[in-house]
Design a protein around this motif. Structure first.
Motif, PDB file in Angstrom:
ATOM      1  N   SER A 255      20.201  48.817  61.298  1.00 15.26           N
ATOM      2  CA  SER A 255      21.212  49.721  61.844  1.00 15.26           C
ATOM      3  C   SER A 255      21.877  49.103  63.067  1.00 15.26           C
ATOM      4  O   SER A 255      21.430  48.079  63.595  1.00 15.26           O
ATOM      5  CB  SER A 255      20.565  51.052  62.236  1.00 15.26           C
ATOM      6  OG  SER A 255      19.596  50.838  63.260  1.00 15.26           O
ATOM      7  N   LYS A 256      22.953  49.745  63.506  1.00 14.27           N
ATOM      8  CA  LYS A 256      23.640  49.344  64.725  1.00 14.27           C
ATOM      9  C   LYS A 256      22.944  49.994  65.920  1.00 14.27           C
ATOM     10  O   LYS A 256      22.246  50.995  65.772  1.00 14.27           O
ATOM     11  CB  LYS A 256      25.106  49.775  64.680  1.00 14.27           C
ATOM     12  CG  LYS A 256      25.876  49.238  63.477  1.00 14.27           C
ATOM     13  CD  LYS A 256      25.995  47.726  63.526  1.00 14.27           C
ATOM     14  CE  LYS A 256      26.855  47.223  62.373  1.00 14.27           C
ATOM     15  NZ  LYS A 256      26.961  45.735  62.376  1.00 14.27           N
ATOM     16  N   ASP A 257      23.167  49.420  67.097  1.00 11.44           N
ATOM     17  CA  ASP A 257      22.489  49.955  68.271  1.00 11.44           C
ATOM     18  C   ASP A 257      22.857  51.412  68.541  1.00 11.44           C
ATOM     19  O   ASP A 257      22.006  52.211  68.927  1.00 11.44           O
ATOM     20  CB  ASP A 257      22.768  49.085  69.508  1.00 11.44           C
ATOM     21  CG  ASP A 257      24.254  48.883  69.772  1.00 11.44           C
ATOM     22  OD1 ASP A 257      25.077  49.417  68.991  1.00 11.44           O
ATOM     23  OD2 ASP A 257      24.590  48.202  70.762  1.00 11.44           O
ATOM     24  N   TYR A 258      24.121  51.781  68.306  1.00 11.67           N
ATOM     25  CA  TYR A 258      24.535  53.155  68.566  1.00 11.67           C
ATOM     26  C   TYR A 258      23.977  54.134  67.535  1.00 11.67           C
ATOM     27  O   TYR A 258      24.089  55.359  67.706  1.00 11.67           O
ATOM     28  CB  TYR A 258      26.065  53.262  68.611  1.00 11.67           C
ATOM     29  CG  TYR A 258      26.770  52.778  67.354  1.00 11.67           C
ATOM     30  CD1 TYR A 258      26.911  53.607  66.243  1.00 11.67           C
ATOM     31  CD2 TYR A 258      27.296  51.490  67.295  1.00 11.67           C
ATOM     32  CE1 TYR A 258      27.559  53.169  65.096  1.00 11.67           C
ATOM     33  CE2 TYR A 258      27.936  51.042  66.154  1.00 11.67           C
ATOM     34  CZ  TYR A 258      28.067  51.879  65.060  1.00 11.67           C
ATOM     35  OH  TYR A 258      28.693  51.444  63.915  1.00 11.67           O
ATOM     36  N   GLU A 259      23.381  53.633  66.467  1.00 17.03           N
ATOM     37  CA  GLU A 259      22.784  54.490  65.455  1.00 17.03           C
ATOM     38  C   GLU A 259      21.303  54.762  65.706  1.00 17.03           C
ATOM     39  O   GLU A 259      20.695  55.610  65.053  1.00 17.03           O
ATOM     40  CB  GLU A 259      22.930  53.854  64.061  1.00 17.03           C
ATOM     41  CG  GLU A 259      24.360  53.655  63.615  1.00 17.03           C
ATOM     42  CD  GLU A 259      24.461  52.862  62.315  1.00 17.03           C
ATOM     43  OE1 GLU A 259      25.392  53.134  61.545  1.00 17.03           O
ATOM     44  OE2 GLU A 259      23.589  51.982  62.087  1.00 17.03           O
TER      45      GLU A 259
END
Length: 405
Positions: A255-259
């Motif tokens: 996943s992405k960090d903001y997720e």
């Protein structure tokens, strides 16, 4: 008492010095060395004492006694010779770290006071972080962010620090944010126009050496807000560590960090739901187990030992007992510490004239136990786990007696 020449104020960046041992002091577990001069700063003002080496002898702390004697505390082992010269070597990373933290604290306290009228009550410098106890009972997060931003802006402008000595009378006219606590001359430490305070600690020469500050949390103490901070290399280390953790989590969850935060919240919700249903299933299994045992019993009186099941099994059985209207149940389990836990549930007609005080007097001495509760549940522990069988047997015998009470 020997008055040691203190060079740490004039030469705070000096890392080595040739010194002579003038005395050895034995005080409890450790021995300490008194030197003719020193670059080692003794603990004071919340700043810990310096560490390092005297030749090959390790110095683990530096303290200043009430009579002014500066003692360099040695680790266990041999001691140096009185009258002999040695090379005194400072543990510079330890010293410089606290110089960064101490200077950062001055600047933070100064900006808290000038921008938000928040005073500093006390400070503590630990090996992982430092704290500032304020006189505020509440501080909005936006205020702390603004203070952090302002302090970091000042750090980047390379403001030099200045140290001067003033009389007590002069200091009293300067409007310092904290009252001077000495009656004689005062050592004043200034960071440009941002803060001036009386202080006997050691500091860096320029604000840029603080590198960066970061507020990492708050807590309440004595009805005040205490703020937790990082400064200097500690901030850099924390940023790198946090970045590495985020990067690893992104790889693990693809996943992405903001997720990450919403993903963690979703997983936590699923885990909570799964634990709830698992607990219900285990209680249901305990209900079925009690039904089987009651079917084999002549009356609703059962007692048994739980084997290697999880420690919560006693709670599951106690909760399962709520499904029965007439029951006298005693269960016990040997714990990993070789002691035991026990639970009794007595409901319905079985309760009759049940008197736990009487039962406790008759049963608990068998296991050297203790415990209590209120109808219909009692629980406790015991130290003689090898007597579980006798304990359970006596429970059955007691409830088989008409004169139980």
């Amino acid at each position: 008492m020997h008055v040691t020449e203190k060079t740490y104020y004039d030469l705070p960046y000096e890392r080595e010095l040739t010194v002579r041992v003038v005395d050895i002091i034995t005080d409890g577990k450790h021995k300490a060395v008194v030197l003719d001069k020193t670059i080692f700063y003794p603990e004071g003002g919340g700043q810990p004492g310096d560490m390092g080496w005297l030749g090959t002898y390790e110095i683990i702390d530096t303290q200043k006694k009430n009579d002014g004697t500066i003692e360099h505390v040695l680790s266990e082992g041999d001691v140096p010779e009185i009258g002999k010269e040695y090379r005194l070597m400072l543990n510079w990373s330890h010293r410089y770290d606290f110089m960064q933290q101490h200077t950062a604290q001055h600047l933070i306290s100064g900006i808290l006071y000038s921008s938000a009228s928040i005073g500093t009550v006390s400070v503590h410098f630990g090996k992982d972080l430092f704290t500032i106890e304020t006189d505020a009972d509440e501080i909005e997060p936006t205020v702390l962010l603004a203070v952090e931003d302002k302090v970091n802006e000042i750090i980047r402008t390379h403001v030099p620090l200045q140290v001067k000595t003033a009389t007590r009378e002069e200091a009293d006219t300067m409007g310092l944010r904290r009252e001077v606590k000495v009656d004689n001359d005062v050592r004043l430490v200034s960071i440009g126009s941002y803060d001036t305070i009386a202080c006997g600690g050691l500091h860096v020469r320029n604000s840029s050496e603080i590198i960066h500050v970061m507020c990492i949390g708050t807590e309440r103490i004595r009805n005040h807000v205490r703020i937790q901070w990082l400064a200097g290399a500690r901030t850099v280390d924390a940023m790198r560590t946090n970045h590495a953790i985020v990067k690893q989590l992104c790889t693990v969850f693809s996943s992405k960090d903001y997720e990450l935060v919403p993903l963690a919240q979703s997983l936590q919700s699923q885990l909570t739901d799964a634990r709830y249903h698992l607990r219900k299933a285990k209680v249901a299994l305990a209900v079925e187990s009690l039904k089987e045992k009651l079917a084999c019993a002549e009356n609703p009186i059962i007692a048994f030992e739980c084997g290697d099941e999880e420690p919560e099994i006693l709670r599951f059985y106690a909760e399962a007992a709520e499904s029965f209207d007439d029951l006298a149940l005693c269960i016990a389990q040997k714990r990993n510490d070789e002691q035991l836990s026990w639970v009794m549930v007595v409901k319905g007609p079985c309760a009759g004239s049940f008197d736990f005080s009487f039962v406790r007097q008759q049963l608990l001495p068998i296991i050297e136990g203790k415990g209590g509760g209120r109808p219909p549940l009692w629980q406790g522990a015991g130290t003689k786990s090898d007597q579980i069988s006798l304990f359970l047997q006596r429970f059955i015998e007691l409830f088989s007696r008409e004169d139980l009470a």
